[in-house]
Scaffold this motif. Structure first.
Motif, PDB file in Angstrom:
ATOM      1  N   ALA A 176      47.720 -41.004   5.269  1.00 22.31           N
ATOM      2  CA  ALA A 176      46.694 -39.999   4.987  1.00 22.31           C
ATOM      3  C   ALA A 176      45.766 -40.440   3.862  1.00 22.31           C
ATOM      4  N   LEU A 177      44.469 -40.328   4.103  1.00 16.59           N
ATOM      5  CA  LEU A 177      43.454 -40.628   3.097  1.00 16.59           C
ATOM      6  C   LEU A 177      43.515 -39.583   1.987  1.00 16.59           C
ATOM      7  N   GLN A 178      43.400 -40.045   0.731  1.00 12.40           N
ATOM      8  CA  GLN A 178      43.539 -39.152  -0.414  1.00 12.40           C
ATOM      9  C   GLN A 178      42.192 -38.781  -1.034  1.00 12.40           C
ATOM     10  N   ALA A 179      42.149 -37.573  -1.585  1.00 14.13           N
ATOM     11  CA  ALA A 179      40.930 -37.032  -2.194  1.00 14.13           C
ATOM     12  C   ALA A 179      40.946 -37.214  -3.708  1.00 14.13           C
ATOM     13  N   VAL A 180      39.758 -37.149  -4.308  1.00 18.84           N
ATOM     14  CA  VAL A 180      39.635 -37.251  -5.762  1.00 18.84           C
ATOM     15  C   VAL A 180      40.439 -36.153  -6.446  1.00 18.84           C
ATOM     16  N   SER A 181      40.460 -34.980  -5.864  1.00 17.60           N
ATOM     17  CA  SER A 181      41.174 -33.841  -6.443  1.00 17.60           C
ATOM     18  C   SER A 181      42.684 -33.940  -6.280  1.00 17.60           C
ATOM     19  N   GLY A 182      43.146 -34.940  -5.531  1.00 11.54           N
ATOM     20  CA  GLY A 182      44.569 -35.106  -5.248  1.00 11.54           C
ATOM     21  C   GLY A 182      44.914 -34.494  -3.906  1.00 11.54           C
ATOM     22  N   GLY A 183      45.889 -35.076  -3.230  1.00 14.15           N
ATOM     23  CA  GLY A 183      46.265 -34.567  -1.922  1.00 14.15           C
ATOM     24  C   GLY A 183      45.446 -35.188  -0.811  1.00 14.15           C
ATOM     25  N   ASP A 184      45.801 -34.816   0.419  1.00 13.31           N
ATOM     26  CA  ASP A 184      45.165 -35.388   1.594  1.00 13.31           C
ATOM     27  C   ASP A 184      43.748 -34.841   1.809  1.00 13.31           C
ATOM     28  N   VAL A 185      42.883 -35.703   2.342  1.00 15.59           N
ATOM     29  CA  VAL A 185      41.561 -35.248   2.787  1.00 15.59           C
ATOM     30  C   VAL A 185      41.769 -34.538   4.125  1.00 15.59           C
TER      31      VAL A 185
END
Length: 235
Positions: A116-125
């Motif tokens: 899973a690709l991760q977001a700047v805010s944390g967690g999955d996109v």
């Protein structure tokens, strides 16, 4: 004469390692986001008390960018700045420059291996569909509204990244910093940074080194044979 055999052994070992590195680079020529490994001669132990230094090779990861090619797929993303996509397998963070993604049934943006690709805010996109606009800084827009921002992370030092095969790497999360000036391109992929001509030249040099090592072994055998013959005659 034992020194001669030691030099030959070192040359053969170094050439074998160099050929392994080159083979890995060539086999990943078509792997998106692949970063080639380069080898160079290194002195592993310093000479002292008349003892010859032990030569060998060291390797390092070449992080120069590969060529970008257009695919038109909305979830193909190429990086032209520093940094790696952060991916998750649910337990640990992994890193890659390969940007070929799709949307899973639960809306997560994943690569071909399901990471899973991760977001700047944390967690999955997580996206509702793939018809989105992705800005250069990684911001994802749906109908003109931001719904996520893709994170890129860069290592404090390239030595802190360990290759897992292909374009996938692992690293201590504490050693990876959020890329402050990311540049991404939607509908494109980054190719491998392998130049076949350079790899073939390096392969020829490694083969020549192996040939020289073999000749030294043959010379050693001849000298030992001559010494045994001479000793036998003198008895």
């Amino acid at each position: 004469m034992l020194e001669l055999l030691g030099v030959a052994e070192t040359m053969l070992s170094a050439s074998q390692r160099r050929l392994e590195v080159i083979s890995g680079n060539i086999s990943n020529t078509e792997t998106s986001g692949f970063k080639r490994t380069q080898s160079f001669d290194a002195v592993l132990t310093a000479a002292s008390d008349g003892v010859l230094p032990e030569a060998g090779i060291s390797t390092y990861l070449d992080l120069t960018s590969g060529a970008l090619s257009a695919t038109g797929s909305p979830l193909d993303i190429a990086i032209s700045s520093g940094g790696f996509f952060q991916l998750s397998d649910g337990e640990q963070a992994l890193y890659s420059r390969a940007g070929q993604f799709s949307i899973a049934a639960d809306g997560r943006v994943v690569n071909g291996a399901g990471l899973a690709l991760q977001a700047v805010s944390g967690g999955d996109v997580i996206l509702p569909h793939d018809q989105v606009e992705i800005l250069e800084d990684g911001t994802v827009l749906d109908a003109g509204l931001p719904v996520a921002r893709i994170a890129l992370f860069a290592p404090d030092s390239v030595d802190q990244m360990q290759a897992l095969g292909g374009s996938l790497f692992t690293a201590d999360e504490a050693a990876m910093q959020l890329e402050t000036d990311p540049v991404m391109h939607q509908g494109m992929l980054e190719g491998a940074n392998v130049e076949l001509a350079s790899e073939m030249t390096a392969m020829m040099m490694a083969l020549r080194q192996a040939e020289m090592g073999s000749r030294l072994v043959q010379t050693y055998d001849q000298l030992i044979g001559q010494a045994i013959t001479t000793f036998g005659r003198g008895r």
